[in-house]
Design an enzyme around this catalytic site. Structure first.
Site: not given
Ligand code: PXG
Length: 286
Positions: A52, A151, A184
């Site tokens: 990713r 991201k 989301e």
């Molecule tokens: N949607 C968004 C917009 C995200 O930023 C997820 C879904 C979940 O993705 P994963 O791959 O983690 O299952 C994210 C996750 C945190 C944090 O500290 C998490 C994210 C970004 C910034 C901070 O909770 N991304």
């Protein structure tokens, strides 16, 4: 020993891990990141996170100066050096130092940073009782402008929605896309259970394709729970039997109230609890 941060091939004390104020990551949010978890010293689905990251980089014409193998090694080395077993890993690649102008091609030195730390988990009560969330008025970024699959270091879109959540006394907010469909949460993907089928918005709803989302969909298939990616309205969420969020930090977290509508019987549902249990088993054995 102070926490050691990886920066461009070196592990340094966290106070010495600095980037320039002229870095376009700082000036413009020009860069990308990943948030990952380790369990028992092993990163959960590292390959998927790296894929990713490389996809995000490709999309924004950012050349990551090391190979995927070197990055994986650097992540593992950083974890090991800090002696972190169950931790959180933040991987960041910035465009690098440039001028005050927007020109990305004047930035010749992308910064690669790996920060590991112990995880700040949500309180256990949230998992037992479930979360209450609200819909943010801030829409998720239009994929035709800045695709949520990237991201990027510019998370203002999500941060604004998260501030709205806090104003409403919640820790997470539901975000809609430009069509008014459910996209989301600010840092998590969303699932609902409708008549024993697991439903989650498709990628083209304008979401980040979560690694945890993928793992939960696989677990559901293994458990014989039908899974569908389909466009959802807020109404579909309100009348769903169950709802939960997934993310690397939150893992699987039940949602029991959305915009002041009680979901199901107001308690984490049986399929949510089953998937949570299966997810815990998966991370223990991975
Ligand atoms: N949607 C968004 C917009 C995200 O930023 C997820 C879904 C979940 O993705 P994963 O791959 O983690 O299952 C994210 C996750 C945190 C944090 O500290 C998490 C994210 C970004 C910034 C901070 O909770 N991304």
């Amino acid at each position: 020993m102070p926490l050691q941060v990886y920066i461009n091939g070196q592990l340094v004390d966290k106070d010495k891990a600095n980037v320039s104020v002229f870095d376009h990551g700082f000036l413009f949010g020009d860069g990308i990141f990943e948030g990952m978890r380790s369990y028992g010293g092993k990163v959960f689905r590292l390959d998927e996170h790296l894929r990713r990251l490389w996809d995000s980089a490709k999309s924004i014409w950012l050349e990551i100066p090391i190979s995927r193998e070197e990055m994986a090694e650097a992540v593992n080395e950083t974890l090991k050096r800090n002696n972190i077993q169950d931790g959180y890993i933040r991987l960041i690649v910035t465009r690098g130092q440039g001028t005050l102008g927007l020109d990305a091609h004047l930035c010749t030195n992308p910064q690669v940073i790996i920060i590991t730390d112990h995880v700040a988990l949500y309180p256990a009560e949230y998992y037992e009782k479930g979360l209450e969330i609200v819909t943010a008025s801030t829409l998720r970024n239009n994929p035709a402008a800045l695709n949520p699959q990237i991201k990027s270091l510019n998370y203002l879109n999500n941060i604004q929605a998260k501030i709205e959540a806090h104003h409403a006394g919640c820790v997470e907010a539901l975000m809609l896309n430009q069509k008014g469909e459910v996209a989301e949460a600010t840092g998590d993907n969303i699932f609902v259970v409708i008549r024993r089928t697991l439903v989650t918005p498709p990628t083209d709803a304008g979401i980040l394709q979560g690694v945890t989302r993928g793992a939960v969909m696989e677990l559901a298939v293994e458990a014989g729970i039908p899974v569908r990616e389909a466009a959802l309205t807020r109404h579909d969420v309100y009348v769903a039997d169950e709802c939960f969020l997934t993310g690397s930090a939150a893992e699987v977290i039940p949602v029991v109230k959305v915009d002041d509508r009680v979901i199901g019987d107001g308690r984490p549902g049986p399929i949510t609890r089953d998937l949570l249990r299966r997810f815990h088993a998966l991370i223990r054995k991975s």
